[in-house]
Enzyme design. Structure first.
Site, short mmCIF file in Angstrom:
data_model
loop_
_atom_site.label_atom_id
_atom_site.label_comp_id
_atom_site.label_asym_id
_atom_site.label_seq_id
_atom_site.Cartn_x
_atom_site.Cartn_y
_atom_site.Cartn_z
N SER A 110 0.62 -1.41 0.34
CA SER A 110 0.07 0.14 0.09
C SER A 110 1.09 0.98 -0.07
CB SER A 110 -0.69 0.16 1.05
OG SER A 110 -0.35 0.16 2.57
N CYS A 111 2.18 1.34 0.83
CA CYS A 111 2.82 2.33 0.35
C CYS A 111 4.43 1.89 0.72
CB CYS A 111 2.56 3.29 2.70
SG CYS A 111 3.26 2.07 3.76
N GLY A 112 4.65 0.83 -0.09
CA GLY A 112 5.91 0.77 -0.15
C GLY A 112 6.53 0.50 1.44
#
Length: 265
Positions: A110-112
């Site tokens: 989702s966000c690295g």
């Protein structure tokens, strides 16, 4: 199910004198492989659609979802219009490990890789290699000379990596190919696990650069020596040293670079 690893496509061949000629060229297949463990979607890999069972087993070992495998590991594969779904069942006592890794993978996707907790998951401690290679430099050069004979997909397409299990005498005992270097190594480790084979004083040979992920796969399979065609990253070299994994890198027919071995090769 076994899919075709390569298929032809027609290109226009252009020459400096203005000539144009249509030619057929074999291209390596690359498809999404969605891996499910115990009914839970775990990862999607872009891979060559061959030896999928070996890929999934090797991947499960590399992810530390299971330990050294001594049981039956069945993989059901289903072809869809979008790619391949590969389903495997892990032992019930591995459920907590599976759910923990899924939780981290969700946050990573989702966000690295974010946050201290996920950084710790990205660079997890490695065990120390316990095996010892019996191979000498002549064995390594012999394996390098013979690797091409075990790369039919790359010979046809020029677009595939190889991973090989090499005996102490330099003879290549088993090899796997894939468009992804990580996939090729997972396939090899999975095939060895299925056969109940260990490295037996030999070594791993990869037709790629030496990334830290490949070092980790080697260490987790207790590979006693890793040989790669191209150079390592600094992190790969550091991880290998900490785990006691000797590296031979930039392996060419006329010279090798060796790091971290207690006995001369």
């Amino acid at each position: 199910m076994e899919d075709t690893a390569a298929s032809p496509l027609t290109f226009d061949r252009l020459t400096p004198d203005g000539g144009t000629k249509g030619i057929d060229r074999a291209l390596a297949e690359e498809v999404p492989v969605a891996i499910e463990f115990n009914g839970i979607g775990y990862a999607v890999l872009m891979a060559t659609p061959a030896d999928i069972g070996d890929l999934v087993l090797g991947f499960a070992l590399a992810e530390r979802l299971i330990g050294p495998w001594d049981g039956t590991f069945e993989v059901d594969t289903h072809r869809t219009s979008q790619g391949i779904v590969a389903r495997a069942t892990l032992p019930q006592d591995r459920t907590d490990a599976l759910l923990e890794r899924v939780r981290h993978r969700v946050s990573e996707s989702s966000c690295g890789i974010c946050g201290i907790e996920n950084l710790e998951q990205a660079i997890r401690p490695l065990p120390h290699v316990t095996g010892e290679t019996r191979a000498d430099r002549a064995a390594i050069f012999r394996a390098l000379d013979g690797l091409r004979d075990h790369q039919p997909l790359n010979a046809a397409t020029g677009a595939a990596h190889a991973a090989a299990w090499v005996g102490a005498d330099g003879a290549i005992r088993l090899a796997r190919e894939d468009v992804g270097r990580h996939n090729a190594f997972d396939k090899l480790i999975g095939a060895m696990a299925r056969a109940g084979a260990d490295w037996d004083g030999g070594f791993g040979l990869l037709s790629s650069r030496c990334s830290y992920e490949l070092v980790e796969k080697a260490v987790l399979s207790d590979c006693p020596l890793l040989v790669t065609i191209s150079a390592p990253t600094r992190l790969a070299a550091a991880r290998a040293e900490a785990a006691g994994l000797p590296l031979v890198v930039l392996a060419r027919s006329d010279a090798l670079l060796l790091r971290g071995h207690s006995h001369p090769i």
